[in-house]
Design an enzyme around this catalytic site. Sequence first.
Site, short mmCIF file in Angstrom:
data_model
loop_
_atom_site.label_atom_id
_atom_site.label_comp_id
_atom_site.label_asym_id
_atom_site.label_seq_id
_atom_site.Cartn_x
_atom_site.Cartn_y
_atom_site.Cartn_z
N CYS A 1 6.97 46.52 -69.51
CA CYS A 1 6.97 46.06 -70.61
C CYS A 1 6.12 46.33 -71.56
O CYS A 1 4.67 46.75 -70.92
CB CYS A 1 6.93 44.45 -70.63
N TRP B 1 10.94 45.27 -69.76
CA TRP B 1 11.97 45.57 -68.54
C TRP B 1 11.73 44.43 -67.71
O TRP B 1 10.82 44.00 -67.20
CB TRP B 1 10.83 46.64 -68.00
N GLY C 1 3.92 41.90 -67.14
CA GLY C 1 3.41 41.45 -65.95
C GLY C 1 4.29 40.31 -65.10
O GLY C 1 5.49 40.03 -65.30
N GLU D 1 11.30 66.55 -55.67
CA GLU D 1 11.13 66.45 -57.40
C GLU D 1 12.12 66.78 -58.12
O GLU D 1 12.69 66.31 -58.95
CB GLU D 1 9.71 67.21 -57.60
N LYS E 1 14.38 64.18 -60.52
CA LYS E 1 14.59 64.24 -61.92
C LYS E 1 15.94 64.52 -62.04
O LYS E 1 16.41 63.76 -63.04
CB LYS E 1 14.14 65.81 -62.13
N HIS F 1 20.56 68.26 -38.81
CA HIS F 1 20.41 67.15 -37.90
C HIS F 1 21.23 65.91 -38.70
O HIS F 1 20.92 64.89 -38.27
CB HIS F 1 18.72 66.78 -37.86
N LYS G 1 8.55 53.73 -67.64
CA LYS G 1 7.51 54.55 -67.11
C LYS G 1 6.48 54.28 -66.29
O LYS G 1 5.96 54.70 -65.40
CB LYS G 1 7.00 55.21 -68.40
O1 M6R Z 1 2.57 56.58 -63.66
P1 M6R Z 1 2.47 57.08 -62.04
O2 M6R Z 1 2.47 58.55 -62.23
O3 M6R Z 1 1.52 56.63 -61.16
O4 M6R Z 1 4.00 56.57 -62.17
C1 M6R Z 1 4.61 56.70 -60.65
C2 M6R Z 1 6.04 56.97 -60.65
O5 M6R Z 1 6.66 55.67 -61.13
C3 M6R Z 1 6.60 58.11 -61.55
O6 M6R Z 1 5.97 59.39 -61.07
C4 M6R Z 1 7.95 58.16 -61.69
O7 M6R Z 1 8.30 58.74 -60.31
C5 M6R Z 1 8.38 59.12 -62.59
N1 M6R Z 1 8.27 58.85 -63.91
C6 M6R Z 1 9.80 59.71 -62.25
O8 M6R Z 1 9.99 60.83 -63.31
#
Ligand code: M6R
Length: 576
Positions: A2, A70, A97, A456, A460, A479, A571
């Site tokens: 949020c 959010w 929060g 990764e 993505k 496996h 984010k």
């Molecule tokens: O802000 P942070 O790097 O600590 O966030 C951790 C994850 O939430 C973040 O890396 C998330 O997996 C990515 N935004 C995905 O692309």
Amino acid sequence: MCGIVGYNGDRKASEIVYRGLKKLEYRGYDSAGIATAGNPTVKVEKGEGTIDDVSPEKKDGTSGVGHTRWATHGGVNDTNAHPHRDCTGDIAVVHNGIINNYEELKEKLENRGHEFKSETDTEVIPHLLEEQLEDEKPLHEAAQNVADTIEGSYAVVAVLDTGELVAFKNESPLALGVADEEFFLASDVTPFLEHTDEAIFLEDGEVITLNGDYQIFQNGEEVDREPRKVDWDAEEACKEGHEHFMEKEIKEQPQTVKKAAFQDETDMKEAVKMVEDAETVYLTGCGTASFAASLGAKYLREADVEVVTEQSHELEYRTDEINEDDLVIAVSQSGETADLLSTLDDSPAPTLAVVNVVGSTLARQSEHTLFVNAGPEIGVASTKAFTAQIAVLKLVQYALQDELEEGRRSILETAEKLDEVLRKNEGLMDDISSYLQEKNHVFTIGRDKGHEMAQEAALKLKELSYIHVEGFPGGEFKHGNLALIEEGVPVISFLKDTGYEDAISNTLEAKSRGADIIGVGSEPVDKFRFFIEIPKDPNSEILEIVPFQMIAYLTSVKKGNDPDKPRNLAKSVTVK
Ligand code: M6R
């Protein structure tokens, strides 16, 4: 998670808050709203969707608050959207929060005659504040009493019909921007960078009041806090002609990787000393940052460091194994991830932060920080922050091997190759994304550091395209996972020098069961349906991931998704 914005000054608050919220949509976009003070009470406009869907008329009034949500407590609908009001309508509150004891507080407030409209935990706050102000307490004292009553993690901003703003926080970020007779409150600095680069990052337990000036209180006493300069450029937080932030951020990487490599020598020496002095080094993070941490662990092992790596939400259950002679290297873009911060709270070891956001909680709480210098990353999917994290962790490896300068030069050379990787593979990335958009299941595999690449790339692709994608070590295929391979299922294989022959075998085992195979590596192999060629490079992970960021971006756009705001995500994950 949020985003919250507050404004107190002499301009139209609704316009400034609206612009600020646009910059915070990466923190959540389930619903949104704005409250402005004046004429004669507080006006609230809110609803489901982004602030543009709610499209509030730009009301008069020079004080206001706004929110982009959010959802945590309460479904996504107009009523649960913030701001929330008290019974009189003279107070409107936005909150980021979770209030853990809201049910108990709500029951007590209802028994005292307060009426609730939403299912949110937030709504207790305006009612609690209403009661405090009825007793004619000074605003800061009223807010302090509310803060003492609620339990949980929160950043709260309230606007009153008088035009005053009051804010307080615990474990959720809140920054104050200070300009000439104008004040801004926000979850991070991006909403006010276009107005001022002078900021104060509020500490847990502090209360701030704004009314033509600012006052900060700690335990009821006024404290003196001077703003400091934030070195993020407002321009960097704009799309600059790109259709999406994500596209811009992918293309910025030739510069951001270089910036990451320009770590101050004294900072690096301190980081190296912390690693060398530690008995065991723990590397941790969540999501993309956890894959950077895991790669970092492999880099540090190559420099003979004893390393453990685990995602923060799991390491949390093993913090009793960490002792004060160890070191935790915490990797994060935002520096606000709750799973990471709570693990660090329980750890007795010093923390070395590898973080992007200046002034973040992680940066402030760590014994030492290496900023990755990627600049504002607005797209929810992490791209330039990831390659910057890898660059910094790789630089730590070089520094541990007494090769800081050579390492820096080497990473700068890697960064130079990024443009070419993107340019040369432009048509291919377009073809691969067109091909993938029709698929329901995709697998990504790799051995050794190719494993983190596979994880990764999978993250993505799944978070942006909503296709089911799984990434795992190539050796795991036989496996169990191979049972899922049937005609036309794509398998993306990261082919590194280590384990090359075995990785090829794993890929061909899938092909012989009908998989369409896509390769990434420095030596094209003709059995692959598509092959992305990457120049040989000592820091090749930086080069290998970028085409997959672009493929994920293109697939998302082709499927009609919003790559900057993937569904259900935010984010900054400031809840556990
Ligand atoms: O802000 P942070 O790097 O600590 O966030 C951790 C994850 O939430 C973040 O890396 C998330 O997996 C990515 N935004 C995905 O692309």
